[in-house]
Scaffold this active site. Structure first.
Site, PDB file in Angstrom:
ATOM      1  N   ALA A  66       3.603 -75.642  13.692  1.00 24.25           N
ATOM      2  CA  ALA A  66       2.391 -76.765  13.630  1.00 24.25           C
ATOM      3  C   ALA A  66       1.988 -77.905  12.535  1.00 24.25           C
ATOM      4  O   ALA A  66       2.734 -77.396  11.056  1.00 24.25           O
ATOM      5  CB  ALA A  66       1.148 -75.690  13.894  1.00 24.25           C
ATOM      6  N   GLY A 109       5.333 -72.653  15.580  1.00 26.70           N
ATOM      7  CA  GLY A 109       4.799 -73.364  16.917  1.00 26.70           C
ATOM      8  C   GLY A 109       5.735 -74.123  17.477  1.00 26.70           C
ATOM      9  O   GLY A 109       5.816 -74.359  18.772  1.00 26.70           O
ATOM     10  N   GLU A 112       7.031 -71.655  19.020  1.00 21.95           N
ATOM     11  CA  GLU A 112       6.169 -71.156  20.302  1.00 21.95           C
ATOM     12  C   GLU A 112       5.980 -72.421  21.409  1.00 21.95           C
ATOM     13  O   GLU A 112       6.655 -71.802  22.609  1.00 21.95           O
ATOM     14  CB  GLU A 112       5.287 -71.395  19.624  1.00 21.95           C
ATOM     15  CG  GLU A 112       4.515 -69.492  19.349  1.00 21.95           C
ATOM     16  CD  GLU A 112       2.892 -69.822  18.776  1.00 21.95           C
ATOM     17  OE1 GLU A 112       3.173 -71.051  17.986  1.00 21.95           O
ATOM     18  OE2 GLU A 112       1.862 -68.891  18.411  1.00 21.95           O
ATOM     19  N   GLU A 132       4.831 -68.256   9.701  1.00 20.62           N
ATOM     20  CA  GLU A 132       3.577 -68.205   9.440  1.00 20.62           C
ATOM     21  C   GLU A 132       2.362 -66.968   8.823  1.00 20.62           C
ATOM     22  O   GLU A 132       1.866 -67.099   8.092  1.00 20.62           O
ATOM     23  CB  GLU A 132       2.635 -67.947  10.933  1.00 20.62           C
ATOM     24  CG  GLU A 132       2.601 -69.024  11.837  1.00 20.62           C
ATOM     25  CD  GLU A 132       3.638 -68.648  12.948  1.00 20.62           C
ATOM     26  OE1 GLU A 132       4.962 -68.227  12.435  1.00 20.62           O
ATOM     27  OE2 GLU A 132       3.467 -69.895  13.859  1.00 20.62           O
TER      28      GLU A 132
HETATM   29  N1  CAA Z   1       3.810 -78.829   8.660  1.00 15.67           N
HETATM   30  C1  CAA Z   1       3.630 -80.427   7.743  1.00 15.67           C
HETATM   31  N2  CAA Z   1       4.589 -80.341   7.304  1.00 15.67           N
HETATM   32  C2  CAA Z   1       6.271 -79.871   7.172  1.00 15.67           C
HETATM   33  C3  CAA Z   1       6.358 -78.843   8.044  1.00 15.67           C
HETATM   34  C4  CAA Z   1       5.272 -78.252   8.868  1.00 15.67           C
HETATM   35  N3  CAA Z   1       5.115 -77.020   9.452  1.00 15.67           N
HETATM   36  N4  CAA Z   1       7.751 -78.252   8.023  1.00 15.67           N
HETATM   37  C5  CAA Z   1       7.633 -79.204   6.995  1.00 15.67           C
HETATM   38  N5  CAA Z   1       7.399 -80.473   7.046  1.00 15.67           N
HETATM   39  C6  CAA Z   1       7.640 -81.579   6.200  1.00 15.67           C
HETATM   40  C7  CAA Z   1       8.090 -80.923   3.878  1.00 15.67           C
HETATM   41  O1  CAA Z   1       6.723 -81.250   3.555  1.00 15.67           O
HETATM   42  C8  CAA Z   1       8.153 -82.272   3.867  1.00 15.67           C
HETATM   43  O2  CAA Z   1       7.260 -83.377   3.925  1.00 15.67           O
HETATM   44  P1  CAA Z   1       8.049 -84.604   2.417  1.00 15.67           P
HETATM   45  O3  CAA Z   1       9.426 -85.121   2.703  1.00 15.67           O
HETATM   46  O4  CAA Z   1       6.900 -85.536   2.481  1.00 15.67           O
HETATM   47  O5  CAA Z   1       7.981 -83.294   0.926  1.00 15.67           O
HETATM   48  C9  CAA Z   1       9.223 -82.305   4.981  1.00 15.67           C
HETATM   49  O6  CAA Z   1       8.700 -82.245   5.955  1.00 15.67           O
HETATM   50  C10 CAA Z   1      10.679 -82.196   4.933  1.00 15.67           C
HETATM   51  O7  CAA Z   1      10.564 -80.381   4.650  1.00 15.67           O
HETATM   52  P2  CAA Z   1      11.664 -79.671   3.378  1.00 15.67           P
HETATM   53  O8  CAA Z   1      11.796 -80.425   2.136  1.00 15.67           O
HETATM   54  O9  CAA Z   1      10.625 -78.435   3.424  1.00 15.67           O
HETATM   55  O10 CAA Z   1      12.456 -79.274   4.183  1.00 15.67           O
HETATM   56  P3  CAA Z   1      13.422 -78.040   3.726  1.00 15.67           P
HETATM   57  O11 CAA Z   1      14.738 -78.290   4.096  1.00 15.67           O
HETATM   58  O12 CAA Z   1      13.669 -77.531   1.470  1.00 15.67           O
HETATM   59  O13 CAA Z   1      12.476 -76.496   3.951  1.00 15.67           O
HETATM   60  C11 CAA Z   1      11.399 -75.762   6.174  1.00 15.67           C
HETATM   61  C12 CAA Z   1      12.767 -76.323   5.258  1.00 15.67           C
HETATM   62  C13 CAA Z   1      11.883 -74.680   5.342  1.00 15.67           C
HETATM   63  C14 CAA Z   1      11.283 -75.169   7.456  1.00 15.67           C
HETATM   64  C15 CAA Z   1      10.224 -75.955   4.954  1.00 15.67           C
HETATM   65  O14 CAA Z   1       9.851 -77.199   5.633  1.00 15.67           O
HETATM   66  C16 CAA Z   1       8.801 -75.294   5.607  1.00 15.67           C
HETATM   67  O15 CAA Z   1       9.340 -73.797   5.479  1.00 15.67           O
HETATM   68  N6  CAA Z   1       8.485 -75.423   6.673  1.00 15.67           N
HETATM   69  C17 CAA Z   1       7.112 -74.818   6.879  1.00 15.67           C
HETATM   70  C18 CAA Z   1       7.446 -74.589   8.018  1.00 15.67           C
HETATM   71  C19 CAA Z   1       6.584 -73.242   8.437  1.00 15.67           C
HETATM   72  O16 CAA Z   1       5.281 -72.825   7.879  1.00 15.67           O
HETATM   73  N7  CAA Z   1       6.172 -73.272   9.834  1.00 15.67           N
HETATM   74  C20 CAA Z   1       5.269 -73.146  10.426  1.00 15.67           C
HETATM   75  C21 CAA Z   1       4.153 -73.590  10.599  1.00 15.67           C
HETATM   76  S1  CAA Z   1       1.973 -72.481  11.316  1.00 15.67           S
HETATM   77  C22 CAA Z   1       1.755 -72.546  12.918  1.00 15.67           C
HETATM   78  O17 CAA Z   1       3.385 -73.330  13.068  1.00 15.67           O
HETATM   79  C23 CAA Z   1       0.800 -71.845  13.365  1.00 15.67           C
HETATM   80  C24 CAA Z   1       1.007 -71.977  15.162  1.00 15.67           C
HETATM   81  O18 CAA Z   1       1.315 -70.832  15.677  1.00 15.67           O
HETATM   82  C25 CAA Z   1       0.734 -73.209  15.944  1.00 15.67           C
END
Ligand code: CAA
Length: 258
Positions: A66, A109, A112, A132
């Site tokens: 998400a 998500g 999911e 998460e």
């Molecule tokens: N939401 C918003 N933006 C996101 C994102 C997310 N879930 N995942 C990645 N991005 C964005 C980053 O902010 C970044 O944007 P900028 O270039 O503007 O800074 C871009 O995508 C590229 O990501 P990274 O620079 O972080 O890339 P990386 O290779 O260094 O890392 C990653 C990759 C480990 C996946 C890291 O991006 C990350 O940890 N993302 C979040 C993953 C996460 O926590 N997902 C769960 C979300 S909660 C959920 O899903 C609830 C549900 O049940 C519905």
């Protein structure tokens, strides 16, 4: 379907393909994106020409979860009014077979969404996880439920508590992924499977899907009663007549979904 801004949608013969297309944020699932995905899926589901739906992601992620930017300041009352997961629930009602072609990261998500599909074909480069917990929250779109029903509570808890990512191969070994293929063959192999399914009698595929879903939720006896009703129902179809006639006449059947 050109009104969509965060997904790209195309039809290849009997296969509807939906590509998540916000690669700059690793296809983070904004609310708009989820509602576009669901609208596209439902539109294909109502289209008699479309026998299989394929979901995939553009870039290095299937979807990284998400959109954290969007939900960082949410509170429970806002989430309740948004009815945050109503769109997700509609995916469970889709009757057409759905395949997730997971090209890269499938997190939160994104995982999911893949679990909402009937089959998961994964690139060997794909990774799956529920991060998460690292954000102080938990999955909210069915992750704890679907994963546990698939692999059991012991394996599910370890995965959900640590937030660790598992490789496609590991996810396959746990029964989460249907098949692992090399990255360059992902779409080719997925489309081959989709076309193969599109040759099958569509009504039988839909009723089999429904019965298998019931197997997850129903006790055995109730599930078997449900299965039987669907079995009987297929004898009302032209495809049953055609399938059995073709067998007896030693020819290839022509199924029409009638
Ligand atoms: N939401 C918003 N933006 C996101 C994102 C997310 N879930 N995942 C990645 N991005 C964005 C980053 O902010 C970044 O944007 P900028 O270039 O503007 O800074 C871009 O995508 C590229 O990501 P990274 O620079 O972080 O890339 P990386 O290779 O260094 O890392 C990653 C990759 C480990 C996946 C890291 O991006 C990350 O940890 N993302 C979040 C993953 C996460 O926590 N997902 C769960 C979300 S909660 C959920 O899903 C609830 C549900 O049940 C519905």
């Amino acid at each position: 379907m050109s009104e969509f801004v965060s997904i790209a949608v195309r039809q290849e013969g009997p296969v509807g393909v939906i590509e998540l297309a916000r690669p700059n944020v690793l296809n983070a699932l904004s609310r708009q994106m989820v509602s576009e995905i669901v609208a596209a899926v439902e539109s294909f589901d109502r289209d008699e020409e479309v026998c299989v739906i394929v979901l995939t992601g553009r870039g290095r992620a299937f979807a990284a979860g998400a959109d954290i930017q969007e939900m960082a300041n949410d509170d429970p009352v806002r989430l309740e009014w948004l009815n945050q997961f109503a769109d997700w629930d509609r995916l469970s009602l889709v009757k057409t077979p759905m395949i997730a072609a997971v090209n890269g990261l499938a997190l939160g998500g994104g995982f999911e969404l893949a679990l909402s599909c009937d089959l998961i074909i994964a690139s060997a480069a794909a990774e799956f996880g529920f991060p998460e917990v690292n954000l102080g929250v938990m999955p909210g779109a069915g992750g704890t439920q679907r994963l546990t029903k698939l692999i059991g509570p012991k394996q599910a808890l370890a995965w959900l508590w640590t937030g660790e990512r598992l490789s496609a191969k590991e996810a396959h070994a746990l029964g989460v992924v249907t098949r692992v293929v090399s990255p360059e063959l992902l779409m080719e192999e997925t489309m081959r499977l989709a076309r193969r399914l599109a040759e099958q009698p569509p009504l039988a595929l839909r009723l089999i899907k429904e019965a298998v879903q019931k197997a997850v939720d129903y006790p055995l006896y109730e599930g078997m009663q449900f299965e039987r009703k669907n079995f009987y129902l297929l004898f009302a179809s032209e495809d049953q007549k055609e399938g059995m006639a073709a067998f007896l006449e030693k020819r290839k059947p022509q199924f029409r979904g009638k």
